[in-house]
Design a protein around this motif. Structure first.
Motif, PDB file in Angstrom:
ATOM      1  N   ILE A 201      73.093  21.818  81.320  1.00 20.54           N
ATOM      2  CA  ILE A 201      74.327  21.913  80.320  1.00 20.54           C
ATOM      3  C   ILE A 201      75.230  23.139  80.835  1.00 20.54           C
ATOM      4  O   ILE A 201      74.652  23.935  81.277  1.00 20.54           O
ATOM      5  N   LEU A 202      76.607  22.790  80.876  1.00 25.58           N
ATOM      6  CA  LEU A 202      77.611  23.900  81.141  1.00 25.58           C
ATOM      7  C   LEU A 202      77.890  24.308  79.994  1.00 25.58           C
ATOM      8  O   LEU A 202      77.923  23.764  79.006  1.00 25.58           O
ATOM      9  N   ALA A 203      78.317  25.734  80.089  1.00 29.01           N
ATOM     10  CA  ALA A 203      78.912  26.438  78.962  1.00 29.01           C
ATOM     11  C   ALA A 203      80.275  26.946  79.439  1.00 29.01           C
ATOM     12  O   ALA A 203      80.529  27.443  80.418  1.00 29.01           O
ATOM     13  N   ALA A 204      81.063  27.149  78.205  1.00 25.41           N
ATOM     14  CA  ALA A 204      82.591  27.572  78.445  1.00 25.41           C
ATOM     15  C   ALA A 204      82.507  29.051  78.660  1.00 25.41           C
ATOM     16  O   ALA A 204      83.520  29.612  79.026  1.00 25.41           O
ATOM     17  N   ASN A 205      81.459  29.725  78.165  1.00 24.26           N
ATOM     18  CA  ASN A 205      81.177  31.198  78.495  1.00 24.26           C
ATOM     19  C   ASN A 205      79.903  31.494  78.598  1.00 24.26           C
ATOM     20  O   ASN A 205      79.030  30.887  78.193  1.00 24.26           O
ATOM     21  N   ASP A 206      79.556  32.678  79.155  1.00 22.93           N
ATOM     22  CA  ASP A 206      78.307  33.329  79.091  1.00 22.93           C
ATOM     23  C   ASP A 206      77.531  33.309  77.832  1.00 22.93           C
ATOM     24  O   ASP A 206      76.195  32.898  77.622  1.00 22.93           O
ATOM     25  N   MET A 207      78.230  33.898  76.689  1.00 26.73           N
ATOM     26  CA  MET A 207      77.584  33.943  75.648  1.00 26.73           C
ATOM     27  C   MET A 207      76.948  33.083  75.021  1.00 26.73           C
ATOM     28  O   MET A 207      75.798  32.854  74.196  1.00 26.73           O
ATOM     29  N   MET A 208      78.013  31.696  75.056  1.00 23.84           N
ATOM     30  CA  MET A 208      77.328  30.303  74.418  1.00 23.84           C
ATOM     31  C   MET A 208      76.249  30.073  75.360  1.00 23.84           C
ATOM     32  O   MET A 208      75.341  29.106  74.943  1.00 23.84           O
ATOM     33  N   ALA A 209      76.412  30.142  76.635  1.00 21.50           N
ATOM     34  CA  ALA A 209      75.227  29.809  77.581  1.00 21.50           C
ATOM     35  C   ALA A 209      73.829  30.589  77.008  1.00 21.50           C
ATOM     36  O   ALA A 209      72.841  29.744  77.104  1.00 21.50           O
ATOM     37  N   PHE A 210      73.916  31.706  76.837  1.00 25.15           N
ATOM     38  CA  PHE A 210      72.969  32.211  76.304  1.00 25.15           C
ATOM     39  C   PHE A 210      72.326  31.724  74.914  1.00 25.15           C
ATOM     40  O   PHE A 210      70.980  31.894  74.678  1.00 25.15           O
ATOM     41  N   GLY A 211      73.123  31.458  73.995  1.00 28.65           N
ATOM     42  CA  GLY A 211      73.081  30.773  72.830  1.00 28.65           C
ATOM     43  C   GLY A 211      71.950  29.279  73.174  1.00 28.65           C
ATOM     44  O   GLY A 211      71.082  28.937  72.408  1.00 28.65           O
ATOM     45  N   CYS A 212      72.757  28.596  74.111  1.00 31.93           N
ATOM     46  CA  CYS A 212      71.868  27.538  74.286  1.00 31.93           C
ATOM     47  C   CYS A 212      70.499  27.720  74.969  1.00 31.93           C
ATOM     48  O   CYS A 212      69.529  27.012  74.648  1.00 31.93           O
ATOM     49  N   LEU A 213      70.559  28.399  75.855  1.00 36.18           N
ATOM     50  CA  LEU A 213      69.245  28.884  76.426  1.00 36.18           C
ATOM     51  C   LEU A 213      68.256  29.547  75.614  1.00 36.18           C
ATOM     52  O   LEU A 213      66.950  29.011  75.577  1.00 36.18           O
ATOM     53  N   ASP A 214      68.622  30.473  74.563  1.00 34.78           N
ATOM     54  CA  ASP A 214      67.640  30.804  73.348  1.00 34.78           C
ATOM     55  C   ASP A 214      67.096  29.777  72.436  1.00 34.78           C
ATOM     56  O   ASP A 214      66.129  29.805  72.134  1.00 34.78           O
ATOM     57  N   PHE A 215      68.114  28.803  72.182  1.00 35.26           N
ATOM     58  CA  PHE A 215      67.847  28.077  71.176  1.00 35.26           C
ATOM     59  C   PHE A 215      66.962  26.775  71.903  1.00 35.26           C
ATOM     60  O   PHE A 215      65.868  26.567  71.274  1.00 35.26           O
ATOM     61  N   LEU A 216      67.151  26.424  73.102  1.00 31.81           N
ATOM     62  CA  LEU A 216      66.327  25.402  73.639  1.00 31.81           C
ATOM     63  C   LEU A 216      64.818  25.987  74.061  1.00 31.81           C
ATOM     64  O   LEU A 216      63.900  25.233  73.839  1.00 31.81           O
ATOM     65  N   THR A 217      64.777  27.248  74.443  1.00 36.15           N
ATOM     66  CA  THR A 217      63.472  27.936  74.902  1.00 36.15           C
ATOM     67  C   THR A 217      62.713  28.177  73.419  1.00 36.15           C
ATOM     68  O   THR A 217      61.438  27.941  73.270  1.00 36.15           O
ATOM     69  N   SER A 218      63.312  28.332  72.291  1.00 31.83           N
ATOM     70  CA  SER A 218      62.680  28.289  71.056  1.00 31.83           C
ATOM     71  C   SER A 218      62.160  27.037  70.619  1.00 31.83           C
ATOM     72  O   SER A 218      61.063  27.296  70.077  1.00 31.83           O
ATOM     73  N   ILE A 219      62.411  25.994  71.012  1.00 30.12           N
ATOM     74  CA  ILE A 219      61.831  24.435  70.719  1.00 30.12           C
ATOM     75  C   ILE A 219      61.060  24.112  71.762  1.00 30.12           C
ATOM     76  O   ILE A 219      60.534  22.962  71.906  1.00 30.12           O
ATOM     77  N   GLY A 220      60.829  24.849  72.759  1.00 31.13           N
ATOM     78  CA  GLY A 220      59.750  24.598  73.792  1.00 31.13           C
ATOM     79  C   GLY A 220      60.321  24.114  75.313  1.00 31.13           C
ATOM     80  O   GLY A 220      59.654  23.366  76.020  1.00 31.13           O
ATOM     81  N   VAL A 221      61.569  24.122  75.508  1.00 33.94           N
ATOM     82  CA  VAL A 221      62.013  23.728  76.415  1.00 33.94           C
ATOM     83  C   VAL A 221      62.082  24.857  77.642  1.00 33.94           C
ATOM     84  O   VAL A 221      62.406  25.904  77.077  1.00 33.94           O
ATOM     85  N   LYS A 222      61.526  24.280  78.652  1.00 30.37           N
ATOM     86  CA  LYS A 222      61.490  25.108  79.925  1.00 30.37           C
ATOM     87  C   LYS A 222      63.008  25.283  80.952  1.00 30.37           C
ATOM     88  O   LYS A 222      63.288  24.112  81.137  1.00 30.37           O
ATOM     89  N   ILE A 223      63.191  26.572  80.829  1.00 30.74           N
ATOM     90  CA  ILE A 223      64.228  26.916  81.575  1.00 30.74           C
ATOM     91  C   ILE A 223      64.216  27.575  82.782  1.00 30.74           C
ATOM     92  O   ILE A 223      63.454  28.754  82.721  1.00 30.74           O
ATOM     93  N   PRO A 224      64.353  27.295  84.192  1.00 31.96           N
ATOM     94  CA  PRO A 224      65.251  26.044  84.285  1.00 31.96           C
ATOM     95  C   PRO A 224      64.369  24.885  84.775  1.00 31.96           C
ATOM     96  O   PRO A 224      65.145  23.831  85.274  1.00 31.96           O
ATOM     97  N   ASP A 225      63.221  24.845  84.321  1.00 29.08           N
ATOM     98  CA  ASP A 225      62.450  23.587  84.862  1.00 29.08           C
ATOM     99  C   ASP A 225      62.818  22.225  84.330  1.00 29.08           C
ATOM    100  O   ASP A 225      63.224  21.349  84.919  1.00 29.08           O
ATOM    101  N   ASP A 226      63.016  22.364  83.004  1.00 28.49           N
ATOM    102  CA  ASP A 226      63.293  21.170  82.372  1.00 28.49           C
ATOM    103  C   ASP A 226      64.980  21.053  82.281  1.00 28.49           C
ATOM    104  O   ASP A 226      65.164  19.953  82.266  1.00 28.49           O
ATOM    105  N   ILE A 227      65.463  22.052  82.034  1.00 28.26           N
ATOM    106  CA  ILE A 227      66.943  22.015  81.922  1.00 28.26           C
ATOM    107  C   ILE A 227      67.733  23.006  82.733  1.00 28.26           C
ATOM    108  O   ILE A 227      67.478  24.293  82.466  1.00 28.26           O
ATOM    109  N   SER A 228      68.619  22.679  83.588  1.00 29.06           N
ATOM    110  CA  SER A 228      69.684  23.831  84.219  1.00 29.06           C
ATOM    111  C   SER A 228      70.657  24.321  83.208  1.00 29.06           C
ATOM    112  O   SER A 228      71.171  23.316  82.583  1.00 29.06           O
ATOM    113  N   ILE A 229      70.949  25.381  83.203  1.00 23.30           N
ATOM    114  CA  ILE A 229      72.089  25.802  82.292  1.00 23.30           C
ATOM    115  C   ILE A 229      73.034  26.949  83.195  1.00 23.30           C
ATOM    116  O   ILE A 229      72.597  27.646  84.248  1.00 23.30           O
TER     117      ILE A 229
END
Length: 281
Positions: A201-229
């Motif tokens: 996932i690419l994000a239009a700014n860093d704050m939204m990237a951190f939002g994506c990162l924290d949401f995805l890790t909260s549901i068990g996604v491993k960053i960056p192994d499962d998803i690159s941000i």
């Protein structure tokens, strides 16, 4: 003769604003320039009655002692349209107005722009060739009407096309450049790890990237192994967070130096070619 240059900002505390202020201040240090920094917040408030008093600072800058204005229009136009900002700045065009990042249809106005396409091409190429990513989502703010958000969204789509990846509206998530806004949209559409259908996932700014990162890790996604941000802005938090963030450096300091030079050249009677378009390296 001393030049009085007004730098007009929405807020003083944002990382982007701080970097621009530092850059422009550094450029004018030792030169015959008075840099006047004015925080004016927003001239229009659709949801609140707070902060109106800040815009009154503009009346203090509307005088013959000011030689030129620098407007950090990219920040203003994250919250209001360029037409609204143009209307508010019309009384100040007796002197040159320099808009950073956003074209404004004003008399006596110059503007700079940043071309982000090359950066997106390089990131998508990296994700495809090095990490074998095939489904790249986007955390976008283009529904705000922000010109910069639209440019980044279009650059994302062009990068997908360049590397023969499909564009899928279903993996475009919407926010307003804030951490909470993108988390809210993702939470509405993704209920569990099994609902994640993208591998980057690419994000239009860093704050939204951190939002994506924290949401995805909260549901068990491993960053960056499962998803690159990847984010965009290279704010300090991108380097210091527990999970560091890969991000695009806008070269804000370089932009500020170039804008400061253009303004001083203009005040000294030199001819200015515009728009000035800075390619990210």
């Amino acid at each position: 003769m001393t030049k009085n240059i007004a730098l007009v900002v929405n807020e003083l505390t944002a990382d982007y604003t701080q970097e621009i202020i530092t850059s422009i201040s550094d450029f004018y240090r030792g030169k015959d320039v008075n840099l006047i920094i004015s925080q004016v917040k927003l001239p229009v408030h659709k949801d609140t009655d707070f902060d109106y008093q800040y815009w009154s600072n503009m009346s203090l800058l509307d005088n013959d002692n000011i030689d030129a204005y620098i407007i950090l229009s990219a920040i203003f136009c994250s919250y209001m349209t360029s037409d609204e900002l143009t209307k508010r700045l019309q009384p100040f065009t007796k002197k040159p107005v320099f808009s950073v990042s956003i074209p404004l249809e004003l008399d006596n106005c110059y503007y700079t722009q940043l071309n982000c396409e090359n950066s997106y091409f390089e990131i998508v190429e990296h994700l495809v060739k090095k990490h074998n990513r095939k489904r790249i989502a986007f955390a976008s703010a283009h529904l705000t009407g922000s010109i910069e958000a639209n440019e980044r969204f279009e650059a994302y789509k062009k990068a997908l096309k360049k590397f023969n990846l499909p564009f899928d509206e279903n993996i475009v998530f919407h926010g307003v450049f804030t951490y909470n806004s993108i988390m809210k949209d993702m939470a509405k559409r993704i209920k569990s790890k099994e609902d994640v259908t993208f591998d980057a996932i690419l994000a239009a700014n860093d704050m939204m990237a951190f939002g994506c990162l924290d949401f995805l890790t909260s549901i068990g996604v491993k960053i960056p192994d499962d998803i690159s941000i990847f984010g965009y802005d290279d704010i300090l938090q991108a380097e210091t967070a527990d999970i560091s963030l890969s991000t695009i450096n806008q070269q804000i300091y370089r932009q500020g130096q170039q804008v400061a030079k253009l303004v001083l050249d203009c005040c000294n009677g030199e001819k200015i070619l515009f728009p000035q378009i800075f390619l990210q390296k």
